[in-house]
Design a protein around this motif. Structure first.
Motif, short mmCIF file in Angstrom:
data_model
loop_
_atom_site.label_atom_id
_atom_site.label_comp_id
_atom_site.label_asym_id
_atom_site.label_seq_id
_atom_site.Cartn_x
_atom_site.Cartn_y
_atom_site.Cartn_z
N ILE A 30 0.82 -1.20 0.00
CA ILE A 30 0.00 0.00 0.00
C ILE A 30 0.86 1.26 0.00
CG2 ILE A 30 -1.98 -1.17 1.04
CD1 ILE A 30 -1.35 0.17 3.69
N GLY A 31 2.11 1.14 0.49
CA GLY A 31 3.03 2.26 0.37
C GLY A 31 3.33 2.59 -1.07
N PHE A 32 3.58 1.56 -1.89
CA PHE A 32 3.80 1.78 -3.32
C PHE A 32 2.56 2.36 -3.99
CE2 PHE A 32 7.54 -0.91 -2.93
CZ PHE A 32 8.39 -0.37 -3.87
N VAL A 33 1.40 1.76 -3.72
CA VAL A 33 0.16 2.19 -4.37
C VAL A 33 -0.12 3.66 -4.06
CG1 VAL A 33 -2.35 1.93 -4.32
CG2 VAL A 33 -0.89 -0.09 -4.50
N ASP A 34 -0.11 4.00 -2.77
CA ASP A 34 -0.47 5.35 -2.38
C ASP A 34 0.54 6.37 -2.89
OD1 ASP A 34 -2.41 6.95 -0.64
OD2 ASP A 34 -0.48 7.59 0.17
N ALA A 414 -10.10 4.41 -4.56
CA ALA A 414 -10.79 5.68 -4.80
C ALA A 414 -9.82 6.85 -4.65
CB ALA A 414 -11.96 5.83 -3.84
N LYS A 415 -8.99 6.81 -3.61
CA LYS A 415 -8.01 7.89 -3.45
C LYS A 415 -7.00 7.86 -4.60
CE LYS A 415 -4.15 9.68 -0.79
NZ LYS A 415 -3.25 9.58 0.37
N PHE A 416 -6.51 6.66 -4.92
CA PHE A 416 -5.53 6.54 -6.00
C PHE A 416 -6.08 7.12 -7.29
CE2 PHE A 416 -3.69 4.42 -9.65
CZ PHE A 416 -2.33 4.45 -9.38
N ARG A 417 -7.31 6.77 -7.63
CA ARG A 417 -7.86 7.22 -8.91
C ARG A 417 -8.16 8.72 -8.89
NH1 ARG A 417 -11.89 2.94 -11.62
NH2 ARG A 417 -11.74 4.58 -13.19
N ASP A 418 -8.60 9.25 -7.75
CA ASP A 418 -8.78 10.71 -7.65
C ASP A 418 -7.48 11.43 -7.96
OD1 ASP A 418 -11.45 10.59 -7.04
OD2 ASP A 418 -11.18 10.86 -4.88
N CYS A 419 -6.37 10.86 -7.45
CA CYS A 419 -5.06 11.48 -7.67
C CYS A 419 -4.55 11.23 -9.09
CB CYS A 419 -4.06 10.93 -6.66
SG CYS A 419 -4.30 11.48 -4.96
N ALA A 420 -4.55 9.97 -9.49
CA ALA A 420 -3.94 9.60 -10.77
C ALA A 420 -4.68 10.19 -11.97
CB ALA A 420 -3.87 8.09 -10.90
N PRO A 426 -9.12 7.71 -17.03
CA PRO A 426 -9.66 6.81 -15.99
C PRO A 426 -9.30 5.34 -16.19
CG PRO A 426 -11.29 8.44 -16.60
CD PRO A 426 -10.16 8.62 -17.55
N GLU A 427 -9.39 4.84 -17.41
CA GLU A 427 -9.11 3.43 -17.63
C GLU A 427 -7.63 3.11 -17.39
OE1 GLU A 427 -8.85 5.59 -21.58
OE2 GLU A 427 -10.24 5.54 -19.86
N ARG A 428 -6.76 4.05 -17.74
CA ARG A 428 -5.32 3.85 -17.48
C ARG A 428 -5.04 3.88 -15.98
NH1 ARG A 428 -1.05 2.00 -16.87
NH2 ARG A 428 0.93 3.08 -17.00
N ALA A 429 -5.68 4.78 -15.26
CA ALA A 429 -5.51 4.86 -13.81
C ALA A 429 -5.97 3.57 -13.14
CB ALA A 429 -6.26 6.05 -13.25
N ALA A 430 -7.09 3.02 -13.60
CA ALA A 430 -7.62 1.78 -13.03
C ALA A 430 -6.65 0.62 -13.27
CB ALA A 430 -8.99 1.47 -13.63
N ARG A 431 -6.10 0.52 -14.46
CA ARG A 431 -5.14 -0.55 -14.76
C ARG A 431 -3.87 -0.41 -13.93
NH1 ARG A 431 -6.54 0.55 -20.17
NH2 ARG A 431 -4.51 1.55 -20.52
N LEU A 432 -3.41 0.83 -13.77
CA LEU A 432 -2.19 1.05 -13.00
C LEU A 432 -2.39 0.67 -11.54
CD1 LEU A 432 0.71 2.02 -12.84
CD2 LEU A 432 -0.14 4.38 -12.60
N PHE A 433 -3.56 1.00 -10.98
CA PHE A 433 -3.83 0.60 -9.60
C PHE A 433 -3.78 -0.92 -9.48
CE2 PHE A 433 -6.66 -1.01 -6.33
CZ PHE A 433 -6.22 -0.32 -5.21
N ALA A 434 -4.43 -1.62 -10.38
CA ALA A 434 -4.46 -3.08 -10.32
C ALA A 434 -3.06 -3.67 -10.43
CB ALA A 434 -5.36 -3.64 -11.42
N THR A 435 -2.24 -3.08 -11.29
CA THR A 435 -0.86 -3.55 -11.45
C THR A 435 -0.07 -3.35 -10.18
OG1 THR A 435 -0.90 -3.09 -13.83
CG2 THR A 435 1.26 -3.26 -12.78
N LEU A 436 -0.17 -2.18 -9.58
CA LEU A 436 0.57 -1.88 -8.36
C LEU A 436 0.07 -2.71 -7.19
CD1 LEU A 436 0.79 1.98 -8.77
CD2 LEU A 436 2.74 0.41 -8.76
#
Length: 451
Positions: A30-34, A414-420, A426-436
């Motif tokens: 979660i440190g990496f994700v956030d 939700a926080k990650f996507r608000d930021c990213a 949006p679709e790129r942000a969602a994929r990046l979250f899942a990858t991380l």
């Protein structure tokens, strides 16, 4: 091992990530994700653009990672730019009286890219950096903030050097030299909180960690007692003047402090010293439907070190407001939130916000919670109305999003996507979250792109 320096180096060099508890690896994940989320949100800030002007792009090199500003840099300079971006909004996670992810993640992602390291290796590097920082901090009974030092820039430099040394698979001797070099690169002043220079601390720390490990890898040397010597790191930065220099007291490898302290995810882009009080003020404002014109005084009782960090009682800019309890309370009452939209010069300068600053009364206690964070055991918030009515919130010990009150995966996303999504579709942000979120499955971190 007969010294703190050598014991630390031996732990880093011989670390076996397979033995790390699941809870420890979750903290790193979660440190990496956030951190990546807030890094993307901060990428377009003026401080990042200005910092990037002194970094030299390296186009066309496969070893040079692409930073969040879209430019390719050598690893150390990519870590520098990304570190500034990760910290500039003060929305990054906190622990150990500082911001471990905001320095470790930029350093690790940059150096891991250059080395074609795996996501699993990145998690291991995070854990050795975190554990070194945490166990060194256990040797000091005082708080670095009280001495005027920013722990992120001081302890973080050694943590980043340890992480980079681990990625490079340096032996114990080389790692000891890397830590000794890093000990002389550590710096950062609390006096610069509320200015661009606070985020510079993070960038320079991530950069310095990579440089220290690379210097050691080519034979550069430092003093192998640089941490515990009477003129060394622990004494020089000691607020108490009495750090425990006995190697037996340095219990690295014997206990997982990341399990105990974890990472605290911020829900507000302000100094973490305000977060418990913001939770309480939003609760009070919503529960009692408080109108600003009815409020006589907002009272906050917090810790003395927290108060020291919150240096701006009458902020005029968004940067200044990040370190103001008065602003945090005014925004929580008037906007019922304290978000990126409120941490702007325009919002901070609004007449109603400026007027409310005058009605916030902050007192402080010397009492300490005795944890990894320089906080009072709890924060107290109460509101006195003009008609004499008093509304009190229960004492707040842990902010929402803390290691003790963790966010669910959906809330983190939700926080990650608000930021990213400030920078990505949006679709790129969602994929990046899942990858991380599944970072340990990445075979080569060159396959991870942040843009």
């Amino acid at each position: 091992m007969d010294s703190v320096t050598r014991k630390a180096a031996d732990f880093v060099a011989r670390f076996d990530g397979a033995g790390a508890p699941a809870r420890a690896r979750h903290a790193a994940r979660i440190g990496f994700v956030d951190c990546v989320g807030v890094m993307l949100a901060g990428a377009g800030e003026p401080a990042v653009r200005l910092a990037a002007t002194i970094a030299s792009p390296v186009p066309g090199s496969n070893e040079a990672p692409v930073a969040v500003d879209g430019q390719s840099y050598g690893a150390a300079e990519a870590a520098f730019v990304n570190g500034v971006a990760a910290h500039v909004l003060d929305f990054d996670d906190v622990a150990l009286a500082g911001h471990p992810s905001t320095v470790l993640v930029p350093a690790i992602l940059a150096e891991a890219h250059a080395l074609s390291a795996s996501g699993e290796a990145a998690i291991d590097a995070y854990l050795v950096g975190y554990e070194l920082w945490a166990h060194l901090a256990e040797l000091e009974p005082g708080h670095l903030h009280d001495r005027g030092f920013h722990p992120t820039a001081v302890m973080g430099t050694l943590a980043c050097a340890a992480a980079a040394a681990r990625l490079r698979r340096l032996g114990p001797e080389e790692t000891a030299h890397a830590l000794a070099i890093a000990a002389s690169l550590a710096a950062g002043l609390v006096a610069n909180f509320g200015s661009m220079t606070k985020s510079l601390h993070a960038g320079r720390t991530a950069q310095s960690g990579i440089q220290a490990a690379r210097l050691a890898s080519v034979g550069y040397t430092g003093s192998l007692d640089a941490l515990e010597h009477r003129t060394g790191f622990l004494r020089a930065f000691s607020p108490s003047g009495a750090p425990d220099l006995d190697p037996a007291a340095f219990r690295i490898g014997e206990e997982w402090l990341v399990e105990r302290f974890g990472v605290n995810i911020k829900r507000y882009p302000t100094c973490y010293a305000t977060h418990r009080a913001i939770d309480a003020m939003i609760d009070l404002a919503s529960e009692h439907d408080l109108a600003s014109e009815a409020v006589e005084t907002i009272h906050v009782h917090t810790g003395a070190t927290q108060r020291l960090m919150l240096r701006n009682t009458r902020p005029r800019t968004g940067l200044e407001a990040k370190f103001s309890m008065e602003f945090a309370m005014a925004s929580a009452l008037l906007a019922r939130r304290v978000g990126l939209a409120e941490l702007t010069d325009g919002f901070v300068g609004r007449p109603d916000i400026q007027a409310m600053l005058e009605r916030v009364d902050v007192t402080a206690s010397e009492e300490s919670a005795g944890t990894d964070m320089p906080m009072a055991p709890h924060d107290l918030v109460w509101v006195t109305l003009k008609d004499g009515t008093v509304h009190r919130h229960a004492p707040v010990e842990h902010a929402r999003g803390s290691w003790q009150r963790q966010l669910e995966r959906e809330e983190l996303e939700a926080k990650f996507r608000d930021c990213a999504e400030i920078r990505l579709p949006p679709e790129r942000a969602a994929r990046l979250f899942a990858t991380l979120w599944d970072i340990e499955a990445i075979g080569d971190l060159r396959d991870l792109t942040l843009n």
